[in-house]
Design an enzyme around this catalytic site. Sequence first.
Site, PDB file in Angstrom:
ATOM      1  N   ILE A 197       0.831  -1.207   0.000  1.00  0.00           N
ATOM      2  CA  ILE A 197       0.000   0.000   0.000  1.00  0.00           C
ATOM      3  C   ILE A 197       0.868   1.262   0.000  1.00  0.00           C
ATOM      4  CG2 ILE A 197      -0.234  -0.030   2.529  1.00  0.00           C
ATOM      5  CD1 ILE A 197      -3.153   1.072   2.059  1.00  0.00           C
ATOM      6  N   CYS A 198       0.342   2.296  -0.626  1.00  0.00           N
ATOM      7  CA  CYS A 198       0.898   3.636  -0.594  1.00  0.00           C
ATOM      8  C   CYS A 198       2.252   3.696  -1.303  1.00  0.00           C
ATOM      9  CB  CYS A 198       0.964   4.134   0.845  1.00  0.00           C
ATOM     10  SG  CYS A 198       1.083   5.917   1.014  1.00  0.00           S
ATOM     11  N   HIS A 199       3.341   3.999  -0.588  1.00  0.00           N
ATOM     12  CA  HIS A 199       4.673   4.086  -1.165  1.00  0.00           C
ATOM     13  C   HIS A 199       5.388   2.728  -1.222  1.00  0.00           C
ATOM     14  CE1 HIS A 199       3.997   8.349  -0.314  1.00  0.00           C
ATOM     15  NE2 HIS A 199       4.977   8.610  -1.147  1.00  0.00           N
ATOM     16  N   TRP A 230       0.585   5.293  -4.156  1.00  0.00           N
ATOM     17  CA  TRP A 230       0.497   6.728  -3.946  1.00  0.00           C
ATOM     18  C   TRP A 230       0.817   7.374  -5.299  1.00  0.00           C
ATOM     19  CZ3 TRP A 230      -1.534   9.646  -0.382  1.00  0.00           C
ATOM     20  CH2 TRP A 230      -1.221  11.015  -0.335  1.00  0.00           C
ATOM     21  N   SER A 273      -2.830  -0.796  -3.113  1.00  0.00           N
ATOM     22  CA  SER A 273      -3.746   0.312  -2.842  1.00  0.00           C
ATOM     23  C   SER A 273      -2.956   1.606  -2.767  1.00  0.00           C
ATOM     24  CB  SER A 273      -4.511   0.097  -1.537  1.00  0.00           C
ATOM     25  OG  SER A 273      -5.564  -0.806  -1.715  1.00  0.00           O
TER      26      SER A 273
END
Length: 184
Positions: free
Chosen positions: A109-111, A130, A162
Amino acid sequence: MLQGKSIAFLLAPEGVEQVELTEPWRAIQRAGGTPRLISTRAGRAQAFNHLDKADTFEVDATVDQVSPADFDGLVLPGGVANPDFLRTDQNAVRFVRGFFEAGKPVAAICHAPWTLIEADVVRGRTLTSWPSLRTDLRNAGATWVDEEVVISTDGPNLLVTSRKPDDLKAFCQAAVDAMVAVEP
């Protein structure tokens, strides 16, 4: 659902976005799985709420003490500093790559996809992250999409990605589903 399954959560010694660790951790536990905190250094990992220090978490083992064979899946929480540190650690990158080589599910998720780029496992895959990672992922051969959660089956394993903490509900459900879908 996840009875008897052990899921690795890989963190740097500091820089993980706390909610991106704790929410998936609880989801794995609620599903009956056993989450284990793996890091590049023994002791405690420092989490953050964006840029502010948050709680610390006890590390269960270091990446040089375990192998992907010890786990049924891998979760890579984000935070900007966490994956940036992990992608510079050869043992962490090798650990991540091992899950793909073994065909085991991975959720990031994200970075966190920065670590996937360094492990050279995104080429030909569709994923999200991200938004600032979009160009990095495209340059590494991935197809980047702006969606809440992406479940990629276009590779050797299930890959769940995500974008951000706001996507955690969907991310946690997709991550648990991916871990359940694979036989131990």
